[in-house]
Structure formats: structure tokens, C-alpha cells
Design a protein around this motif. Structure first.
Motif, PDB file in Angstrom:
ATOM      1  N   GLY A 181       0.780  -1.228   0.000  1.00 36.03           N
ATOM      2  CA  GLY A 181       0.000   0.000   0.000  1.00 36.03           C
ATOM      3  C   GLY A 181       0.806   1.269   0.000  1.00 36.03           C
ATOM      4  O   GLY A 181       0.313   2.324  -0.402  1.00 36.03           O
ATOM      5  N   GLY A 204      -2.013   3.244  -1.566  1.00 37.90           N
ATOM      6  CA  GLY A 204      -1.934   2.837  -2.966  1.00 37.90           C
ATOM      7  C   GLY A 204      -3.289   2.691  -3.610  1.00 37.90           C
ATOM      8  O   GLY A 204      -3.465   2.998  -4.791  1.00 37.90           O
ATOM      9  N   THR A 205      -4.281   2.231  -2.855  1.00 41.44           N
ATOM     10  CA  THR A 205      -5.637   2.103  -3.383  1.00 41.44           C
ATOM     11  C   THR A 205      -6.324   3.457  -3.478  1.00 41.44           C
ATOM     12  O   THR A 205      -6.890   3.818  -4.521  1.00 41.44           O
ATOM     13  CB  THR A 205      -6.468   1.162  -2.498  1.00 41.44           C
ATOM     14  OG1 THR A 205      -5.922  -0.160  -2.571  1.00 41.44           O
ATOM     15  CG2 THR A 205      -7.916   1.121  -2.938  1.00 41.44           C
ATOM     16  N   THR A 230      -4.589  -3.201  -3.460  1.00 38.73           N
ATOM     17  CA  THR A 230      -3.564  -2.361  -4.077  1.00 38.73           C
ATOM     18  C   THR A 230      -3.077  -2.972  -5.379  1.00 38.73           C
ATOM     19  O   THR A 230      -2.947  -2.286  -6.401  1.00 38.73           O
ATOM     20  CB  THR A 230      -2.387  -2.161  -3.112  1.00 38.73           C
ATOM     21  OG1 THR A 230      -2.870  -1.584  -1.895  1.00 38.73           O
ATOM     22  CG2 THR A 230      -1.338  -1.234  -3.713  1.00 38.73           C
TER      23      THR A 230
END
Length: 273
Positions: free
Chosen positions: A45, A122-123, A78
């Protein structure tokens, strides 16, 4: 001799994808699951998209080298957000099922129109996530309001089974989301946008409000994976479920948490993609 069952790869940066694996084991009991925890490179992430994509390609190629995969489940939000399109282009002959934050089910469930989203950086910062939100917004502004929070460090704390740090981080991030609305009760639905977070649900539930909905993705992903497999060939009548657990780092934690959370034998192997 019994006909061969399905072979399904399940891939995550660490132990979070065990939440998806748990649902898969229920939905597809005739499959052999090969679960890879890329713990040598976890957490994803807080890594860049290029690094996550490179690892996704390496893991997928390694699994296909070592196992006759019928399908691959990318059990990591992610990796799905940053790499699944690249994987599908490269491995166009392999069905690949990803996970995404359950924004659409949350939008259908909320009564207040305010939805909290807990996910990795990251998401939250990915183009795929923003596109998913935009598809659910209405032109007149009457659509659901998503209150998203990047939960730095939470997946890693769950990886380490650090209960005190999990508690601290859950409190921090839930309160940060609740501070965006006049009353915490306005947020009646919470999306667990990382597969790790389901394993912190007992901590998150009272923080989010006892009556609030917590939504995760394991069951719909398992349902979709079964549909994909049945489209390939009929379900074997007498195949038996089996499980292989692999880690790219010390597999001790993976084995211990899989035993605790899934009730499987405490066995995992070191593996290199």
C-alpha cells in the motif's frame, strides 16, 4: 481415479488475502488453492505502482511455472488497482479475478448517503479507485458521499499481529473519517478497502458504531471465481479440496495466522517467484 479439480492461485502482499481465501474455500471446496503471501515485499500500500506491478508479474509467472493454474485471484486491493490490467494483457489466456473496495454494495446499502472507506494509500490514490467512485456519483450531486482514508501502517500491523498498534491505528483512522461529518452517526456504512482489514473487524466495529455496516469483498470475489471456473469446465464430482501456503519471506507468521483464522494445519513453505 477421481477427475482433477480446479487449481486456483491466490495472491496477496501478505496475510490479508487469507480473508478472501476463507470465502473461496467455502465457495469452491473442490479446488486446490495455492496461496502466495509476498511478505518479502509487504506492504504494497505504500509502494509505487511500478514496484507493485513488477511484483504482480513476477508472482503470476512463478505460479504458472510451478502450478497448472485454471484461474488467479489477486486478493489484494492495491495490486488489483495498480496491476491487474497489465496482468490481464500479459496473461490473456488465464482468467484473473481481482478485488476492489466494495463501493457499489455500500452505495446500495447506506441510508444516510455517507460512506467511510478505509484503504491503503496505494488504493486511495489509484486511478482505478477514483474511476470507481465517479461511476457511482450522480450528476445532480445526490449520489453517495465517500469519505476515504489512507490507513498507513495498518496492514503492516496486522501482518505482524501487533494488537496494540492495530488498536491505535484503527482509532486514529476511524476518528479521522468521522471528523469529516458533523456527527459520527452520519457514516452508517464502512468499506474495508484492504483485505487485511477484515481481521481487525472486532476492533473496528465498536469504533465505527455498533449498528454500522462493515463491508468486505471476500464473498463476492469467491462467487465470481466459481462462475469463472464453471465457465471453463464442469465442477469435478469427486475432487477434494487442498491448500498450499507459500511465502516469499519467513513463512512462520503466514502458517500461524492461517491456522488461527482458517483452521488449517500450521504449514507453509518458503517460495521464490
Amino acid at each position: 481415479m477421481s477427475p482433477p479439480g480446479y487449481t486456483v492461485g491466490v495472491y496477496d502482499s501478505g496475510v490479508g488475502g487469507l480473508s478472501v481465501l476463507r470465502a473461496l474455500l467455502v465457495a469452491i471446496p473442490e479446488a486446490h488453492f495455492v496461496y502466495v503471501a509476498d511478505q518479502a515485499y509487504a506492504p504494497y500500500g505504500e509502494r509505487g505502482a511500478a514496484a507493485v506491478t513488477e511484483r504482480a508479474h513476477r508472482i503470476t509467472a512463478g505460479l504458472r511455472r510451478d502450478y497448472p493454474l485454471d484461474a488467479l485471484v489477486v486478493a489484494c486491493n492495491t495490486a488489483t488497482a495498480q496491476a491487474i490490467d497489465h496482468l490481464r494483457q500479459t496473461h490473456h489466456d488465464l482468467p484473473i479475478v481481482g478485488v476492489e473496495p466494495a463501493l457499489k454494495p455500500a452505495a446500495a446499502l447506506t441510508a444516510t448517503g455517507h460512506i467511510g472507506v478505509l484503504a491503503t494509500r496505494g488504493t486511495v490514490e489509484s486511478a482505478r479507485f477514483h474511476q470507481l467512485q465517479q461511476r457511482l456519483q450522480k450528476g445532480d450531486g445526490s449520489g453517495p458521499h465517500f469519505h476515504s482514508q489512507a490507513c498507513d501502517g495498518l496492514a503492516q500491523a496486522i501482518e505482524r499481529d501487533d494488537t496494540a498498534l492495530i488498536q491505535t491505528l484503527c482509532e486514529r483512522y476511524v476518528h479521522a473519517v468521522q471528523a469529516t461529518v458533523p456527527s459520527p452517526q452520519q457514516i452508517d456504512t464502512w468499506v474495508l478497502g484492504c483485505t487485511h482489514y477484515l481481521f481487525a473487524a472486532d476492533i473496528l466495529r465498536p469504533l465505527c458504531g455498533g449498528q454500522a455496516h462493515l463491508i468486505e469483498t471476500g464473498t463476492p470475489v469467491a462467487r465470481r471465481t466459481r462462475e469463472v471456473l464453471l465457465a471453463l469446465r464442469p465442477s469435478p464430482a469427486h475432487a477434494h479440496a487442498s491448500l498450499t501456503l507459500l511465502s516469499t519471506a519467513d513463512p512462520t507468521m503466514l502458517a500461524r495466522l492461517a491456522h488461527r483464522w482458517l483452521g488449517v494445519p500450521e504449514q507453509a513453505q518458503l517460495w521464490q517467484a
